[in-house]
Every structure is written in structure tokens, then in C-alpha cells.
Design an enzyme around this catalytic site. Structure first.
Site, PDB file in Angstrom:
ATOM      1  N   HIS A   7      24.043 -27.791 -23.064  1.00 13.23           N
ATOM      2  CA  HIS A   7      24.435 -26.395 -23.280  1.00 13.23           C
ATOM      3  C   HIS A   7      23.556 -25.520 -22.400  1.00 13.23           C
ATOM      4  O   HIS A   7      22.338 -25.716 -22.354  1.00 13.23           O
ATOM      5  CB  HIS A   7      24.276 -26.010 -24.753  1.00 13.23           C
ATOM      6  CG  HIS A   7      25.418 -26.465 -25.595  1.00 13.23           C
ATOM      7  ND1 HIS A   7      25.998 -27.702 -25.441  1.00 13.23           N
ATOM      8  CD2 HIS A   7      26.102 -25.861 -26.593  1.00 13.23           C
ATOM      9  CE1 HIS A   7      26.987 -27.823 -26.321  1.00 13.23           C
ATOM     10  NE2 HIS A   7      27.064 -26.730 -27.020  1.00 13.23           N
ATOM     11  N   LYS A  38      28.419 -16.152 -34.932  1.00 13.70           N
ATOM     12  CA  LYS A  38      29.137 -15.118 -34.176  1.00 13.70           C
ATOM     13  C   LYS A  38      30.310 -14.580 -34.977  1.00 13.70           C
ATOM     14  O   LYS A  38      30.637 -13.392 -34.910  1.00 13.70           O
ATOM     15  CB  LYS A  38      29.621 -15.713 -32.849  1.00 13.70           C
ATOM     16  CG  LYS A  38      30.365 -14.731 -31.955  1.00 13.70           C
ATOM     17  CD  LYS A  38      30.591 -15.288 -30.559  1.00 13.70           C
ATOM     18  CE  LYS A  38      31.633 -16.371 -30.535  1.00 13.70           C
ATOM     19  NZ  LYS A  38      33.013 -15.861 -30.599  1.00 13.70           N
TER      20      LYS A  38
END
Length: 946
Positions: free
Chosen positions: A175, A603
């Protein structure tokens, strides 16, 4: 001039290294920071001139004075100092701004090194201080956990039974959160080694001077090195960087860690266990080269090469270890006998080659049967690796006809033959030192090193299944239509998986992670597509050993949004009760893995709701699994930052729901976290021990067995109601004011450097999915990245303050929150993580980023909203913890942040000015390079990217 590290007295230096608390304990860290800072000052003057050095000092001293004024409530003075610094930065040419930001970033490189070295120093100090059986045992250590278990009345047999259930699998991912280049990482390691050598006291003055010169040379080389990549790393680069950690630390760490486990069992329970008798506690996984969700550069060929590269790295290590063992195991049959079993196996090797002993070995190792035998083992391994023997003088040259290993079990058995012979013939000590570490390696790594997960998004599978179904339907009557590129990639990837599984390590790929899973069909789609690609989905051959047949390919649903987390238990109940899927479960030993997504749930719903819904899904999934007769293994997709599930590892693992943990756990290790945890043998051993100890602690729960035991993890009914209500309040507030307010996303795009992430060239994967910027296609990493760089860290705290403040208004509400803070591990973990993020944030600096938003009304409204919630959260955290200041109970972290801020602040000012210039039309390579430099520096300063 005496060397910087020369003490007045070596006795005093030793006392510092042995100190357990107080100022003396921190003195070596302060000395390292001060001395490294002086060396950097010398390098800056030499390389960049006095003018730059004085400008650095001017901005640094200004930042220190501003922080001091702010801390003492002199807000007007602090604001004046801020404006003076802003004016000083705004007049800088781009090239000078770039060099200034580099200078500050280099201070962080050195501070980080000093802090990392101090962590290693303190670990070693703890290990050598006092009688091992009487010294204080910390809960993060395995010894501390075992001591707590013994004191809670858990017997030795039960302790060993609990330990045998533990299996921790760190999964390395690429990532894009590692900002540093591999060349910079290498220089960090070298400087870390020099710092370590300064602690090997006493050190002669000549060596002190030499080490100081070596550090100065590395700092000079670092200054002359591009800290920002000129191009994005290819996936192959990421694969290589991930594999490097095995050579750097993991291979060497593993035997030492298991020796520590054996020593802890002996110390706390009197158990005498050899390395070969200990349960397997660790395996490793990777996504690098297998994770194609949103990364078009992870192709089927890349996956094939990732598997081959991992295998080659491991077999090279085995080859080196075997050669070392051959060199050292010189026992002669003229001195001691060897087992009949080993002699017979050696004859089998000769028979396979159709050679006599003389023809096979000549005069080499004439009476040294172990060496002859291990030369055969090494020859087989070299055949497995596809290596040829170019030198006819090498013993292996005449053995090249031996068959390669078809499985790790074959290699394991060949090594056990040596161990049994040594143990039976007065060579147990040699077996323990030379053979047991090799056995441990093979048990852990097999012939494949780590499992490589394949990952793709559910919507890609849906499209592929539709196209493939249409293709099959048309095939009988008409020419089928062309498949899309995405569908071809899915099928070709699965064909590569089938090819790999047909080789000697079918266990190298055993999980297929389905991102964005929302229903049963998203999971079963992988089964159908895998079969279309020729993959045997069901496992066969039994067991979970180094080679027990093909474990099959298990679809692993990744539940990411708040809604999906809530639906996960019912989705899995339906799946696990399906007759066709039950057959697959049976082939996987009735085990199912499920992944929980921390980043996207945060999120989607904010910090508090994400934490609570993951906890509830975790608990409910285990209840459903027990109901369906399934053994559940959870895969936790944690990031490095608090906003992506990060935070102290032991605390997070222990905060799992009580009674909802079977001992096996997989955890992603992402981006910059890999360097912090695995760049050194001591750090790697500490991190891996921490995960094993936390898993054992969460499994055995000794606190719950003690009368009045604290932090037991037992969730009182009233606490569950409180958490549920807090989550509801926070979720509604977050959805209304973040997700439901388009101005916030616009503010985020303009008031943070999220659009500049591409210039930092962090990873191979694009920062966001295709299409216009929206919450749906914005990845969690850049969402956290942007807020972190702008010093607000919104994902780590937004909605928490409102929830706490609203609940505290209820009769007895504040008291209930304090009760939970005193006893409930999950709540403690949330509050401490939020507290850490608040301490790293800075509203004064964040207001400068807000000034980048041209629409004054929008700017003031959104920043006002964020500022108000920040203050609410800060006040709520102080109220719940009973502190006057943030991090009052964590002085080490507080001191670290205090030390870093005067260096982070000037870089933030420079970044804001550069962003303003770029948005005014100065969009040049020089400006983008300078912005990327500030991104790198701020990330190093905050020890976080995304």
C-alpha cells in the site's frame, strides 16, 4: 576536539544503559539527538553553505518560541511569530525552499534513527537487567503474559495448550504509504548500525572518532541523494523491497524469538522444551504482486514472478545455511557413530545416482557422514532452485542427478534424520544449534517463503462472470464476443494460480481476497471463476503442514463499509449453510477466513463507528461460525495511522471481543510500518514477540480469572449500550458533516496536498480509482494522507468529541465514560489512539492550509466546523482520561512530539507556500519536486503518511 560520544566516565555510561527509569534512562537518546544534530549542522554548512544553515536555525528557533508561547497561553505572541515565519518563507526562491525543507527532513531522519536505536537499547537493557527469573516482566513480553497466566492459576499444561493455538501471520503489503526510497532505507540501516556500536562500551577514542566520521559520511551521502523517486516504483521493485526484510531481519530473528519463547516457558513454568518441540507460532504472508485491486500494473506475469522471487530468496537462504552447517558439523564416524537410518538414507542417495561412495564423494569428508549427507541435501535443494554446479571440484557436482525436493515435508524429513542421529549419539547440543534453526525455518517458510494472496474487487468479478457466462452461452451457436481486458486479466490470473499450484508448493497461494464484498454471490463468484481458470478450489491432501497436498483456494470476503460490516454475519450464515459451500469448507478443515477493513470503514463512518462496527462484526461472526460449525480466522486490514486502524499492536489485539478469538490472526503490515518494525533484528523480534504475546493474552485472558482483575475485556451490558449510543451519535454527525457535505470534499482537495501525492511517487498503485473525485472513488490512503499532511488528522478524531459531549450530558453519562476508560480495553484503545492523533495535530498550521481555499465563506465554514469538533474532542478526551494535558500519561510520546514539532512546522509553512505558488500557475517540475520533498519530510516528522 574530543569525540561527541565520549563520556566523562564509562561507569556513568553503563549506568545510563542499565537505568530502568528517570532522566538517566533517557540520557542516551538526548545525547544521540544532540550529537546527530551537530553532525548534520556540519554537513549543511559544508554542502549548502552558512546562509542555509543560519536560515534553518532562524526558522527552527522561531518555531520553538511559537510553541512555547502557545503552551503558556500567549496566543497573540504565538500568532505574531507564526506570521513572521510565514513572511520569511514566502520570500524564498523555490530552490532555496526545497533545500530548506530537505534540511528539516534530514533532522527527522536522524531523530527517527536515534529513537529507533533507543527502542533497541531499552529492549536490550530490559533483557540484561537483574536475575531473569526475578526481574519485572512486562505484559507486552511473552514472559509477562505467561507470568500473568501462572499467577491466575493457569497450569503449565494449559499454558502450553493455549500457546499451541496461537498462529500469527503478518501480511506485507505494498500500500503506497512508504515515502522513503530503498537507497535511503539502506543508509538508515547503516547509520543505525553505527549508533549501535557506540553502545558497545567501553569504546576507544580512535573508534569513537571513526564512528563519528562514518556517521558524518553517511549523512553527507544522504544529503547528496535524491530523497524523492524520479519515477514510480514498479511492482517488481515493491516485491524486492518486501523480500529484503527477510534478509535484513526476519531470517535471523526467528530462531532467537523461539529461544526466547523456550526461555520464558522455563522461567515461568519450569518447562524444558527444545526448539523442535515448540508449537509453530508464526507464518508470513504478502499482497505484493498479488493485490490487483485498482492496480493495473499487477498482471498475471507479475504474480508469477512474485512467487518465483520469493522462492528464490528462500532457497538462497537455505543454501547458505546448509553450507554453513556443512562447514561446522565435522563430527567423524571414527569418533562417534551415526545412526543406521542416516547411513541407509545416504546409500539411497548413492543408489539414485548409480554411484559408489568413492565415485560420489571421492576422498571428500571420508569419515564425516553428516557432511556427506548434508551435501546431498544441499544438492537436492540446488536442483529445486534450478541452480547448476559450474565448478567440478565442488562436492555437489557429482550429485547433480539427485531429484529436487517436491515438498517441504521431504526436506524436513531429510533434516530430521540428521537430528535424530545427533541426538542419539551424544550430539544433542550440535542438533540444537545447527539443525533445529533449519527445521524451524522449513516449518515456517516451507519451500515458498510466504503465502501470496490474490486480491481483486467484487465488481470486477461480477463483470467477468457476466461476460464468461455470455461467452459460454454463445459458444454453441455463434462466435462468442470478445472478453474485456479486465475479464481476461481475471481468468489469466487464475490460470497462473493453477500453474503455481501444480508445482511443488501449492500452499504458496491459498487465499483470494474479495474487496468490496456485499453479498454471498460476491464470494461464490470467485469459486466459479477459479474453476473456469483451472484452479482446484477444494483442498485435498489434509492438514496444514509444510506440504500436505493442495490447500485449495479459499475466497476471503473483505467487508469494508459500515453497511457491509453490519451485514457480514448474515452473509456468512447464508454462505456457510449452503450445501455446495459446506463441501468446500470441509476440504479446508472447516475453516473460513474473513477480512475486516479498517481504512474504508473509517472513511465511511468515522473513527468511533468504524471501531465499534468492526468489534460487533467480529463478535457476531464468531457466534455465527460456532453456530455453523466453522472455525473462523479473522484477517485485520490495519494501516499505519490511527485513521486506518493503526496504533499500538498489543493493545489492539487484546481489545478483541472476549470469547471471539481462536488464536489465529492475520494482520496487514503496510508501507512505512514495515521499516519501523522489520528494519533490524532487535526490532523485528520485539514486534513479533509482541503479536504472539498479545494473541496469547487475548486467548487465555488471565485478568478475567483473577478476582478483581482489571482490563479483563469483559463487556458489561451498560458499556455495550454506551458504546452503541456513542457510535450512533458519532455516525450521524460524521455522515451529516463529512460525507453529506460536498463542501468538505472540495475543501479537502484544495486545502491539502492530496493532488500532489502522485509527485511523491510512493507506490505503483494509482492514488484513486478512475473518475471524478468523490468519496466513492477516493481511496482511504490519500484520504488519510491529505489530512495528515495538513496537520489536522481528521479521520482519527472527527465525531468523537460530539459523541462524548452529547453522552456526558446525560445523568451519570460522564461517570460511565470514565468507568469504561478505567476498565474496558476497546474503549481505552480508542481514546488513547484519538489522544495521540490530537497531540500530533496543529490547528495553527492547519489554518494556513485552510487559507489555500479561495472561497472565503466555504473556507471559514468548513475550517470552523473542523476546529470546533477538534476542540470538543480534545476537551472530551481530557475529561474522560482525567488529564490536564494530552499525553500526560505517555511522557515518552509527548516528548517525542515536542522534539519534532519545531522541525515539522517550517516544512508545513514551506509546503503551503509552494502549493499556493503552484495553484497560482507556477506548475513547474521544480515546484512539484519541492512539494514532494516537503511531503517526504512531514511524513518523516510525524512518522505517518497514510
Amino acid at each position: 576536539m574530543p569525540p561527541l560520544w565520549k563520556p566523562e566516565s564509562w561507569e556513568e555510561r553503563l549506568a545510563e544503559l542499565e537505568a530502568r527509569s528517570g532522566e538517566r534512562k533517557e540520557a542516551p537518546l538526548r545525547r544521540d539527538v544532540r550529537s546527530l544534530g551537530l553532525l548534520l549542522g556540519r554537513v549543511l554548512r559544508e554542502q549548502a553553505g552558512d546562509a542555509l544553515y543560519h536560515k534553518v536555525e532562524e526558522l527552527r528557533q522561531s518555531a520553538i518560541r511559537r510553541r512555547e508561547a502557545q503552551g503558556k497561553g500567549r496566543l497573540r505572541e504565538a500568532e505574531d511569530l507564526m506570521q513572521m515565519a510565514v513572511l520569511a518563507v514566502n520570500t524564498l526562491p523555490v530552490d532555496q525552499a526545497y533545500r530548506l525543507s530537505r534540511a528539516f527532513a534530514f533532522y527527522f531522519e536522524l531523530i527517527n534513527l536515534a529513537e529507533t536505536n533507543h527502542r533497541k537499547r531499552r529492549r536490550l537493557s530490559l533483557q540484561i537487567s537483574g536475575n531473569v527469573d526475578r526481574r519485572e516482566a512486562q505484559r507486552g513480553e511473552l514472559r509477562g503474559t505467561l507470568r500473568a497466566m501462572r499467577e491466575a492459576g493457569i497450569s503449565a499444561d494449559q499454558a502450553l495448550k493455549w500457546l499451541s493455538k496461537v498462529l500469527v501471520v503478518p501480511v506485507f503489503t505494498a500500500h503506497p504509504t512508504e515515502i522513503a526510497r530503498s537507497s535511503v532505507l539502506m543508509k538508515r540501516r547503516r547509520m543505525g548500525e553505527f549508533l549501535e556500536r557506540l553502545d558497545r562500551i567501553p569504546v576507544p577514542d580512535e573508534e569513537l572518532t571513526a564512528l563519528e566520521e562514518a556517521l558524518t559520511a553517511e549523512i553527507t551521502a544522504l544529503w547528496q541523494t535524491d530523497e524523492v523517486r524520479s519515477r514510480r516504483p514498479a511492482v517488481a521493485d515493491e516485491v524486492r523491497m518486501g523480500l529484503d526484510y527477510y534478509d535484513v531481519s526476519i531470517f535471523e530473528t526467528l530462531p532467537g524469538l523461539y529461544e526466547e519463547v523456550a526461555a520464558a516457558l522455563k522461567s515461568e513454568y519450569g518447562l524444558e522444551l527444545e526448539l523442535s518441540e515448540l508449537p509453530l507460532l508464526l507464518r508470513f504472508g504478502s499482497w505484493i504482486g498479488g493485490d490487483r485491486d485498482g492496480n493495473p500494473f499487477v498482471t498475471p506475469e507479475v504474480t508469477r514472478q512474485a512467487i518465483l522471487a520469493a522462492r528464490a530468496r528462500l532457497l538462497n537462504h537455505y543454501d547458505e545455511r546448509l553450507q554453513q552447517t556443512i562447514d561446522l558439523l565435522t563430527t567423524s564416524a571414527q569418533q562417534l557413530p551415526v545412526s543406521d537410518e542416516l547411513r541407509a538414507r545416504l546409500k539411497d542417495f548413492q543408489a539414485e545416482l548409480h554411484l559408489s561412495a568413492d565415485a560420489a564423494f571421492g576422498a571428500t569428508f571420508e569419515f564425516e557422514m553428516y557432511r556427506r549427507y548434508l551435501v546431498c541435501v544441499r544438492a537436492r535443494l540446488r536442483q529445486t532452485a534450478g541452480k547448476t554446479v559450474d565448478d567440478p571440484q565442488m562436492p555437489e557436482s557429482s550429485l547433480a542427478g539427485l531429484a529436487p525436493y517436491c515438498s517441504a515435508a521431504d526436506l524436513l524429513e531429510d533434516l530430521k534424520v540428521v537430528r535424530r542421529s545427533l541426538a542419539a549419539n551424544k550430539g544433542l547440543r550440535l542438533a540444537e544449534t545447527l539443525i533445529d534453526p533449519l527445521l524451524l525455518m522449513v516449518r515456517t517458510f516451507g519451500l515458498h517463503l510466504h503465502t501470496l494472496d490474490i486480491r481483486q474487487h467484487a465488481k470486477v468479478h461480477r463483470k467477468a462472470l457476466e461476460e464468461a457466462s455470455a461467452w459460454c452461452a454463445q459458444n454453441g451457436a455463434a462466435a462468442p464476443g470478445p472478453l474485456s481486458a479486465e475479464t481476461r486479466d481475471v481468468i489469466e490470473t487464475l490460470r497462473v494460480v493453477a500453474e503455481i499450484k501444480a508445482g511443488c508448493s501449492p500452499e504458496a497461494i491459498r487465499q483470494y481476497v474479495v474487496s468490496g464484498a456485499t453479498c454471498v454471490d460476491d464470494i461464490t463468484a470467485v469459486v466459479w471463476l477459479a474453476r473456469l481458470g483451472g484452479v482446484e478450489v477444494a483442498g485435498h491432501g489434509g492438514g496444514d503442514g509444510p506440504r500436505c497436498g493442495d490447500p485449495g483456494l479459499m475466497p476471503v470476503p473483505l467487508f469494508e463499509s459500515i453497511e457491509d460490516l453490519r451485514n457480514a454475519p448474515e452473509i456468512c450464515r447464508t454462505l456457510w449453510n449452503s450445501d455446495s459451500y459446506k463441501k468446500l469448507l470441509a476440504s479446508w478443515d472447516n475453516t473460513q477466513e474473513v477480512m475486516l477493513g479498517y481504512s474504508d470503514s473509517n472513511k465511511d463512518g468515522g473513527m468511533l463507528t468504524s471501531t465499534w462496527e468492526i468489534f460487533r462484526a467480529h463478535r457476531a461472526l464468531h457466534e455465527v461460525a460456532r453456530e455453523c460449525g466453522v472455525r473462523l480466522r479473522l484477517f485485520h486490514g490495519r494501516g499505519g495511522t490511527v485513521g486506518r486502524g493503526g496504533g499500538p499492536t498489543h493493545r489492539a489485539i487484546y481489545a478483541q471481543p472476549i470469547g471471539a478469538f481462536e488464536g489465529q490472526i492475520r494482520i496487514t503490515e503496510q508501507g512505512e510500518v514495515l521499516h519501523w518494525k522489520y528494519s533490524d533484528v532487535v526490532l523485528a523480534e520485539r514486534n513479533l514477540e509482541l503479536m504472539v504475546a498479545a494473541s496469547l493474552d487475548a486467548l487465555a485472558r488471565p485478568n478475567a480469572l483473577l478476582p478483581g482483575g482489571r482490563y479483563s475485556g469483559v463487556l458489561q451490558p451498560e458499556w455495550e449500550s454506551v458504546f452503541e449510543e456513542l457510535s450512533e451519535i458519532s455516525f450521524a454527525y460524521y455522515r451529516d458533516h463529512i460525507i453529506g457535505d460536498p463542501d468538505v470534499l472540495h475543501y479537502f482537495e484544495v486545502a491539502t496536498p492530496v493532488a500532489e501525492l502522485e509527485h511523491a511517487r510512493i507506490g505503483s498503485r494509482p492514488a484513486r480509482r478512475r473518475g471524478q473525485m468523490s468519496f466513492e472513488n477516493l481511496r482511504a490512503i490519500p484520504w488519510v494522507f491529505g489530512w495528515t499532511q495538513s496537520r489536522l488528522l481528521v479521520p482519527a478524531w472527527f465525531g468523537v468529541g460530539t459523541a462524548f459531549a452529547e453522552f456526558a450530558k446525560k445523568p451519570g453519562g460522564a461517570g460511565l465514560l470514565r468507568d469504561m476508560m478505567a476498565e474496558f480495553p476497546l474503549f481505552i484503545d480508542v481514546v488513547r489512539n484519538v489522544e495521540m492523533a490530537l497531540a500530533k495535530a496543529d490547528l495553527g498550521i492547519a489554518s494556513l492550509y485552510a487559507s489555500l481555499v479561495p472561497d472565503a465563506a466555504l473556507r471559514e465554514r468548513v475550517f470552523g466546523l473542523l476546529q470546533a469538533e477538534f476542540e470538543r474532542t480534545r476537551e472530551a478526551v481530557l475529561e474522560v482520561t482525567g488529564q490536564k494535558d494530552l499525553l500526560e500519561s505517555n511522557p515518552v510520546l509527548a516528548r517525542s512530539i515536542l522534539l519534532r514539532n519545531p522541525y515539522v512546522d517550517p516544512m508545513s509553512l514551506i509546503q503551503v507556500d509552494l502549493l499556493r505558488r503552484k495553484r497560482a500557475g507556477e506548475d513547474t517540475d521544480e515546484v512539484n519536486r519541492a512539494i514532494a520533498g516537503t511531503i517526504s519530510g512531514i511524513a518523516a516528522g510525524l512518522r505517518n503518511t497514510g
